[in-house]
Enzyme design. Sequence first.
Site, short mmCIF file in Angstrom:
data_model
loop_
_atom_site.label_atom_id
_atom_site.label_comp_id
_atom_site.label_asym_id
_atom_site.label_seq_id
_atom_site.Cartn_x
_atom_site.Cartn_y
_atom_site.Cartn_z
N LYS A 32 -8.14 43.86 46.42
CA LYS A 32 -8.66 42.57 45.93
C LYS A 32 -7.53 41.55 45.87
O LYS A 32 -6.46 41.82 45.31
CB LYS A 32 -9.26 42.75 44.54
N THR A 123 -15.75 40.47 31.97
CA THR A 123 -15.62 41.72 31.19
C THR A 123 -14.63 41.58 30.02
O THR A 123 -14.50 42.49 29.21
CB THR A 123 -15.16 42.87 32.09
N GLY A 214 -7.23 48.00 38.05
CA GLY A 214 -5.91 47.41 38.28
C GLY A 214 -4.82 48.07 37.48
O GLY A 214 -4.25 49.08 37.88
O1 LIG Z 1 -14.21 39.44 39.55
C1 LIG Z 1 -13.48 40.32 39.09
O2 LIG Z 1 -12.94 41.13 39.84
C2 LIG Z 1 -13.38 40.45 37.63
C3 LIG Z 1 -14.49 40.06 36.89
C4 LIG Z 1 -14.55 40.37 35.52
O3 LIG Z 1 -15.55 40.11 34.85
N1 LIG Z 1 -13.49 41.01 34.96
C5 LIG Z 1 -12.37 41.35 35.66
O4 LIG Z 1 -11.46 41.96 35.07
N2 LIG Z 1 -12.28 41.01 36.99
C6 LIG Z 1 -11.04 41.30 37.75
O5 LIG Z 1 -10.81 42.70 37.81
C7 LIG Z 1 -9.43 42.99 37.68
C8 LIG Z 1 -9.27 43.92 36.51
O6 LIG Z 1 -7.93 44.31 36.41
P1 LIG Z 1 -7.44 45.35 35.31
O7 LIG Z 1 -7.94 44.86 33.98
O8 LIG Z 1 -5.96 45.32 35.44
O9 LIG Z 1 -8.06 46.69 35.68
C9 LIG Z 1 -8.68 41.68 37.55
O10 LIG Z 1 -8.16 41.34 38.82
C10 LIG Z 1 -9.77 40.68 37.15
O11 LIG Z 1 -9.54 39.41 37.72
#
Ligand SMILES: O=C(O)c1cc(=O)[nH]c(=O)n1[C@@H]1O[C@H](COP(=O)(O)O)[C@@H](O)[C@H]1O
Length: 235
Positions: A32, A123, A214
């Site tokens: 991503k 989220t 992530g």
């Molecule tokens: O669109 C997204 O990917 C996204 C939407 C959402 O509601 N929440 C969310 O965490 N994300 C993305 O998902 C990834 C989560 O990363 P981690 O929290 O490090 O696992 C980040 O790159 C956020 O930008």
Amino acid sequence: MNTDKIIVPLDVSSLEDAIALIDQLPQVSFWKVGLELFVSSGPEILTQLKQRQKLIFLDLKFHDIPNTVAGACRSAAKYGVDLITIHATAGKVALKAAQNAIIEGANAANQPIPNLIAITLLTSLNYRELAFDLNITLKLPEYALKMALLAQDCGLAGAVCSPQEVEQLRQTCGDDFLLVCPGVRPSWAEKGDQQRSFTPSQALKAGADYLVIGRPITASEDPRAALQRICQEIS
Ligand SMILES: O=C(O)c1cc(=O)[nH]c(=O)n1[C@@H]1O[C@H](COP(=O)(O)O)[C@@H](O)[C@H]1O
């Protein structure tokens, strides 16, 4: 190790750091590219990922008036990426314009049509923030479902939702609607700013097509071992 269901975000601020991460985790097939990297380094990372035959989720979370999101989607679709995001709260006219522009942009550049997916509710938000900061009176799961149904009604391919709502969205939107879940946390990982999380196996069991994971991997001292541990837990 089967990593097919896992999308790893390149949440870093330079092209060099992004390439180092990709090369450190060769078994990851879906990456991503989000706001931090795209704003700092532009589209070169997309070329780098394509050279390595990776799938690409271009997560720029468009949110603007219909004419502007349509223009952005038309341009994004020309890169030949696999997934693109827009906020469902951009509204019906913008979602429809964005979906049409995705098709136009991809066709104009002779690229496959990317899946446009809508953010239902980030989220990082919880039910209290939805009610008292955003002043939305619907209960959180119902609100996320309404946003997903709005996206589906506008012809989008799917939605981004928390794993806590994915079961209900799967049941209502059907098997062909793509459901991508960030906010996924193995039991041993820090939650950080994620407020509606499930473990990877819970999220897949509830009906997610893909998990975005992530920091449990990328901020770990040993990203390869963390990925392997997650894959073992879901296999
Ligand atoms: O669109 C997204 O990917 C996204 C939407 C959402 O509601 N929440 C969310 O965490 N994300 C993305 O998902 C990834 C989560 O990363 P981690 O929290 O490090 O696992 C980040 O790159 C956020 O930008």
